[in-house]
Each structure stands twice: as C-alpha cells, then as structure tokens.
Design an enzyme around this catalytic site. Structure first.
Site, PDB file in Angstrom:
ATOM      1  N   ASP A 131       0.855  -1.193   0.000  1.00 18.17           N
ATOM      2  CA  ASP A 131       0.000   0.000   0.000  1.00 18.17           C
ATOM      3  C   ASP A 131       0.892   1.243   0.000  1.00 18.17           C
ATOM      4  OD1 ASP A 131      -1.924   1.983   0.333  1.00 18.17           O
ATOM      5  OD2 ASP A 131      -3.025   0.888   1.883  1.00 18.17           O
ATOM      6  N   ARG A 133      -0.495   4.377  -1.018  1.00 15.53           N
ATOM      7  CA  ARG A 133      -1.409   5.493  -1.252  1.00 15.53           C
ATOM      8  C   ARG A 133      -1.066   6.695  -0.375  1.00 15.53           C
ATOM      9  NH1 ARG A 133      -7.001   2.375  -0.523  1.00 15.53           N
ATOM     10  NH2 ARG A 133      -5.701   1.377   1.093  1.00 15.53           N
TER      11      ARG A 133
END
Length: 207
Positions: A131, A133
């Site tokens: 991840d 983001r």
C-alpha cells in the site's frame, strides 16, 4: 504537517443520477495528479461533514467487478451523503491497486487466480509494495473546501490517521460495509486479517 494549499482547481455543477453536486477538479501540488471532489450541499465551516475518501478502482467503480467491494462502497457513500444535507466524496486517482497501478494490479489478480494467493501476498510475490497510497491530496481539498471536521465513511483506520496527520480533524469514523459475496469474500478476509480494516468477520449470507 504543513501542506501546500491547492493552487490549481476548477469547479462546475454536475447533475447525477443521485442528484446535483458541485464538482471540484484539482491538480494536487504534492503528487501532481488530477483528482476530484463531489460536494453535496454547503460544507464550508461545518463540523462532522460526511466524507468518503475513495481510491480509484476502474474495475470496481466502472465495470462493477465483484472481487472487490469498491463499487459498492462508492455507491453506498454517495447514498449516505445525498440522504443528508451535506457531504463530500473525494475521488483520488492514481490509487489503483493501493497505488501500484492498473497493469500491476491485473498481474496480482492473475497470480491470485493461478496460485490462490491473497491480495497482500500476490503483491509481495511480485516485489510490489502492499500500500503506497497518499492521502495528502484529500486533506488539501478538504481544507480548500473549508471543512472544519469530518465524519469519515471508511473501514480503514489508516485513512483516519492520515487525515489527522495532514491537519484534518476526524470527529468520527463510520464503517461502510458492502455486501459479502463468494467473489469478494477472500478479499474482505485479507483486508480484515492482513491490513487491519475494521470489518466484522466476513461470512456469506445463508443460502
């Protein structure tokens, strides 16, 4: 954290099947990408504004893929927001596959099908991050809209922490549950057990 303000944004009215919104498109000074905010009602100087921070998912949002709950969550969030007086959907582009991009996302899906890996292990097996983001753009547009605090519609505690780190007050985080199906059950289990999402034990409904 002292983030730069938005320096490039455009606004227009947008009629949708759910009702009218104010569409705010902006180029974020941090990541250089173009993102969107759909604004329902008056949000300036309001507290506990319902907000959905939604990561782009072409397969789920556009084509109705059933192996994730992204499209269901987006529709549910819009429903919650339009049922009230105000709210914001922030649509973050460049978040496909939790930031790895569409091509690599499809590679992970193929690996899940071939080897039975979950969404975490299929990424790491390809040498990809799980991840990456960045929620800074969401925080910047919420400050641009002068929202005082948010009621965050999310199962992901990391989103709440990220907004707080970027200077946006999260008054409360509210779970946004999607229907459990055979196609998305492994994904929901991995989100709960591997990624720390706030989900009940995902179970298929009785036949």
């Amino acid at each position: 954290m002292n983030d730069d303000a938005l320096d490039e944004a455009a606004e227009a009215e947008l009629a949708t099947r759910w009702g009218p919104f104010r569409l705010v498109a902006f180029r974020d000074p941090g990541d250089g990408r173009e993102h969107l905010a759909l604004v329902h009602g008056e949000v300036r100087d309001h507290d506990e504004v319902p907000v959905r921070i939604h990561s782009e998912c072409v397969t789920g949002d556009v084509f109705g893929a059933l192996r994730c709950e992204c499209g269901d969550q987006l529709a549910a969030a819009v429903g919650v927001i339009t049922a009230g007086d105000r709210g914001v959907v922030v649509y973050l582009r460049g978040h496909e596959g939790r930031g790895i991009g569409l091509l690599d996302k499809v590679r992970t899906l193929a690996l899940q099908d071939a080897d039975g890996l979950d969404t975490v292990d299929s990424a790491t097996a390809l040498g990809l991050p799980v991840d990456v983001r960045d929620y800074g753009p969401a925080a910047r547009v919420l400050r641009h809209l002068e929202v005082r605090s948010v009621r965050l519609l999310s199962n992901n505690p990391d989103k709440a922490r990220a907004l707080e780190e970027h200077g946006v007050k999260v008054a409360v985080r509210e779970r946004l549950l999607a229907p459990v199906r055979p196609e998305n059950l492994p994904y929901l289990v991995a989100k709960r057990d591997r990624l720390g999402h706030d989900l009940p034990a995902p179970e298929l409904p009785d036949a």
